[in-house]
Design a protein around this motif. Structure first.
Motif, PDB file in Angstrom:
ATOM      1  N   SER A   1      43.760  28.982  49.522  1.00 41.84           N
ATOM      2  CA  SER A   1      43.027  30.378  49.648  1.00 41.84           C
ATOM      3  C   SER A   1      41.699  30.269  49.115  1.00 41.84           C
ATOM      4  O   SER A   1      41.703  29.204  48.260  1.00 41.84           O
ATOM      5  CB  SER A   1      44.247  31.350  49.091  1.00 41.84           C
ATOM      6  OG  SER A   1      45.051  31.646  49.687  1.00 41.84           O
TER       7      SER A   1
ATOM      8  N   TRP B   1      38.712  32.401  46.919  1.00 44.95           N
ATOM      9  CA  TRP B   1      38.325  33.751  46.261  1.00 44.95           C
ATOM     10  C   TRP B   1      37.442  34.166  47.032  1.00 44.95           C
ATOM     11  O   TRP B   1      36.098  33.647  47.560  1.00 44.95           O
ATOM     12  CB  TRP B   1      37.772  33.276  44.942  1.00 44.95           C
ATOM     13  CG  TRP B   1      37.477  34.690  43.990  1.00 44.95           C
ATOM     14  CD1 TRP B   1      36.226  34.990  43.925  1.00 44.95           C
ATOM     15  CD2 TRP B   1      38.160  35.434  43.265  1.00 44.95           C
ATOM     16  NE1 TRP B   1      36.227  36.117  43.119  1.00 44.95           N
ATOM     17  CE2 TRP B   1      37.247  36.418  42.925  1.00 44.95           C
ATOM     18  CE3 TRP B   1      39.385  35.186  42.868  1.00 44.95           C
ATOM     19  CZ2 TRP B   1      37.836  37.282  41.815  1.00 44.95           C
ATOM     20  CZ3 TRP B   1      40.032  36.212  42.128  1.00 44.95           C
ATOM     21  CH2 TRP B   1      39.165  37.416  41.658  1.00 44.95           C
ATOM     22  N   ASN B   2      37.491  35.484  47.419  1.00 39.90           N
ATOM     23  CA  ASN B   2      36.574  36.119  48.283  1.00 39.90           C
ATOM     24  C   ASN B   2      36.057  37.307  47.914  1.00 39.90           C
ATOM     25  O   ASN B   2      36.727  38.311  47.955  1.00 39.90           O
ATOM     26  CB  ASN B   2      37.278  36.331  49.792  1.00 39.90           C
ATOM     27  CG  ASN B   2      36.551  36.980  50.791  1.00 39.90           C
ATOM     28  OD1 ASN B   2      35.167  37.165  50.629  1.00 39.90           O
ATOM     29  ND2 ASN B   2      37.101  37.071  52.014  1.00 39.90           N
ATOM     30  N   SER B   3      34.887  37.176  47.621  1.00 34.13           N
ATOM     31  CA  SER B   3      33.992  38.159  46.940  1.00 34.13           C
ATOM     32  C   SER B   3      33.883  39.453  47.860  1.00 34.13           C
ATOM     33  O   SER B   3      33.373  40.761  47.438  1.00 34.13           O
ATOM     34  CB  SER B   3      32.681  38.038  46.432  1.00 34.13           C
ATOM     35  OG  SER B   3      31.812  37.525  47.509  1.00 34.13           O
TER      36      SER B   3
ATOM     37  N   LEU C   1      44.542  28.157  44.890  1.00 39.30           N
ATOM     38  CA  LEU C   1      43.443  29.323  45.096  1.00 39.30           C
ATOM     39  C   LEU C   1      42.050  28.343  44.583  1.00 39.30           C
ATOM     40  O   LEU C   1      42.050  27.893  43.419  1.00 39.30           O
ATOM     41  CB  LEU C   1      43.599  30.525  44.335  1.00 39.30           C
ATOM     42  CG  LEU C   1      42.570  31.367  44.041  1.00 39.30           C
ATOM     43  CD1 LEU C   1      41.953  31.888  45.501  1.00 39.30           C
ATOM     44  CD2 LEU C   1      42.717  32.573  43.310  1.00 39.30           C
TER      45      LEU C   1
ATOM     46  N   ASN D   1      41.984  39.706  45.841  1.00 36.71           N
ATOM     47  CA  ASN D   1      41.715  38.409  45.067  1.00 36.71           C
ATOM     48  C   ASN D   1      42.941  38.507  44.182  1.00 36.71           C
ATOM     49  O   ASN D   1      43.411  37.350  43.897  1.00 36.71           O
ATOM     50  CB  ASN D   1      40.384  38.520  44.509  1.00 36.71           C
ATOM     51  CG  ASN D   1      39.553  37.968  45.693  1.00 36.71           C
ATOM     52  OD1 ASN D   1      39.577  37.210  46.215  1.00 36.71           O
ATOM     53  ND2 ASN D   1      38.298  38.815  45.700  1.00 36.71           N
TER      54      ASN D   1
ATOM     55  N   TYR E   1      39.092  43.986  45.335  1.00 39.47           N
ATOM     56  CA  TYR E   1      39.462  43.424  43.984  1.00 39.47           C
ATOM     57  C   TYR E   1      40.921  43.082  43.874  1.00 39.47           C
ATOM     58  O   TYR E   1      41.188  41.795  43.662  1.00 39.47           O
ATOM     59  CB  TYR E   1      38.877  44.430  42.993  1.00 39.47           C
ATOM     60  CG  TYR E   1      39.360  43.778  41.630  1.00 39.47           C
ATOM     61  CD1 TYR E   1      38.869  42.689  40.648  1.00 39.47           C
ATOM     62  CD2 TYR E   1      40.539  44.468  40.822  1.00 39.47           C
ATOM     63  CE1 TYR E   1      39.222  42.405  39.562  1.00 39.47           C
ATOM     64  CE2 TYR E   1      40.881  43.863  39.749  1.00 39.47           C
ATOM     65  CZ  TYR E   1      40.221  43.092  39.166  1.00 39.47           C
ATOM     66  OH  TYR E   1      40.565  42.706  37.835  1.00 39.47           O
TER      67      TYR E   1
ATOM     68  N   VAL F   1      40.696  33.309  38.628  1.00 37.17           N
ATOM     69  CA  VAL F   1      41.001  31.780  39.320  1.00 37.17           C
ATOM     70  C   VAL F   1      41.421  30.854  38.346  1.00 37.17           C
ATOM     71  O   VAL F   1      42.316  30.301  38.811  1.00 37.17           O
ATOM     72  CB  VAL F   1      39.682  31.398  39.998  1.00 37.17           C
ATOM     73  CG1 VAL F   1      39.958  30.210  40.903  1.00 37.17           C
ATOM     74  CG2 VAL F   1      39.031  32.369  41.227  1.00 37.17           C
TER      75      VAL F   1
END
Length: 259
Positions: free
Chosen positions: A137, A139-141, A113, A148, A145, A184
Motif C-alpha cells: 500500500s 501513503w496517499n495524500s 505501507l 491512510n 485522513y 507510516v
C-alpha cells in the motif's frame, strides 16, 4: 474586523490584544543601558563549541560504521548496507522477514505501507519489490485522513525515507510531508528507514543546523520533525528496558552506500 461580544464579554481584534508593547520593550532596553529598542535578536557567541567537535573528522564511511555499530548494539536493531542497484531486493527481503515472523490470519497477506516520497519511489523497482508474502500500500495524500490511518494501523511494516541519520545516537530524522505522514513510521509493527550514506551526520547539532538554515532562507518548514532512535522503548519502571510499548517493536535501517 470589528470587535465582537461573546456572552457579554468584549473580544478584541488581534491588533488590539497587545497594549503598549513598544513602551514595555523600551523600558526594558533602558534598564539594560540601551538607547534603542533592538528590532532583532543576535545569537550570543558560545564560549564552548564541543557539540560541533564530536565526530567532526569522521569520513562518511566512518559515520556509516558508527551508525551500524550503535544500531546493532545499543539499539538492538538491524542495520543493512546496500547499493542503489540492490535496494529493492534488500528491502523485499527485510519486509518478507518481518511478515513471515508474524502470525497473520490464514489466507490473508500482511500489509506493507510505503511512503510516497518521490525520492524513495524513484529508487525502487516495482517488479523486484513485490512479494507473495505481503501486499503493498502507498501513503496517499489524496484520500481522506482516516483512510491512510486505517492502512497504517493494520500494516505489518512501514517504509520511509529519512532526511538524515545521526551516527552518534542511531537516530533517523524524518520530515513530515503530504507524501510521508508521521503514521507510516509510528503505527506499523516494524519500521524500515531508507537513508543515503551522504545524508549521515555526526549528531543532533548538524541536523538542527540544517533546519536553522532553512528558516533563515525563508523555506517552508515541515509541519513536524521526528527524531527516531530505534524501536519504541522505555526504562521508566525499575530501570528495566522494555521495547515496543507505544509504537513499532522492530526497526531496520537500510543505508544506501553509493548515494
Amino acid at each position: 474586523m470589528s470587535n465582537q461580544e461573546i456572552l457579554g464579554h468584549k473580544i478584541n481584534t488581534a491588533s488590539e490584544r497587545i497594549i503598549k508593547r513598544d513602551d514595555f520593550l523600551a523600558n526594558i532596553a533602558q534598564k539594560l543601558g540601551r538607547t534603542d529598542t533592538p528590532q532583532s535578536v543576535e545569537r550570543p557567541p558560545l564560549r564552548y563549541t564541543c557539540h560541533h567537535d564530536v565526530m567532526a573528522e569522521y569520513t562518511q564511511d566512518e559515520l556509516k560504521q558508527a551508525l551500524v555499530d550503535y544500531t546493532q548494539t545499543t539499539l538492538a536493531s538491524q542495520a543493512v548496507v546496500t547499493t542503489q542497484e540492490n535496494l529493492s531486493v534488500t528491502l523485499r527481503e527485510v519486509c518478507e522477514a518481518y511478515c513471515l515472523a508474524g502470525e497473520e490470519k490464514v489466507g490473508k497477506l500482511a500489509d506493507v505501507l510505503f511512503s510516497s516520497d518521490a525520492r524513495l519511489q524513484v529508487l525502487l523497482d516495482s517488479g523486484q519489490i513485490e512479494s507473495d508474502y505481503y501486499q503493498i500500500s502507498l501513503w496517499n495524500s489524496h484520500i481522506d485522513y482516516q483512510g491512510n490511518i486505517d492502512i497504517a494501523e493494520r500494516a505489518k511494516v512501514g517504509v520511509v525515507y529519512a532526511e538524515q541519520a545521526l551516527a552518534e545516537s542511531g537516530t533517523m530524522v524524518l520530515y513530515s510531508q503530504p507524501d510521508q505522514g508521521r503514521a507510516v513510521s509510528l503505527l506499523p509493527e516494524a519500521s524500515v528507514f531508507i537513508v543515503a550514506k551522504s545524508a549521515l551526520v555526526p549528531r543532533l547539532s548538524q541536523a538542527t543546523a540544517v533546519l536553522h538554515q532553512k528558516a533563515a532562507e525563508g523555506e517552508r518548514m515541515p509541519s513536524c520533525v521526528n527524531f527516531i532512535s530505534g524501536p519504541s522503548s522505555t526504562a521508566d519502571i525499575e530501570l528495566i528496558k522494555v521495547v515496543g510499548v507505544h509504537g513499532p517493536v522492530y526497526a531496520t535501517y537500510i543505508i544506501i552506500d553509493d548515494i
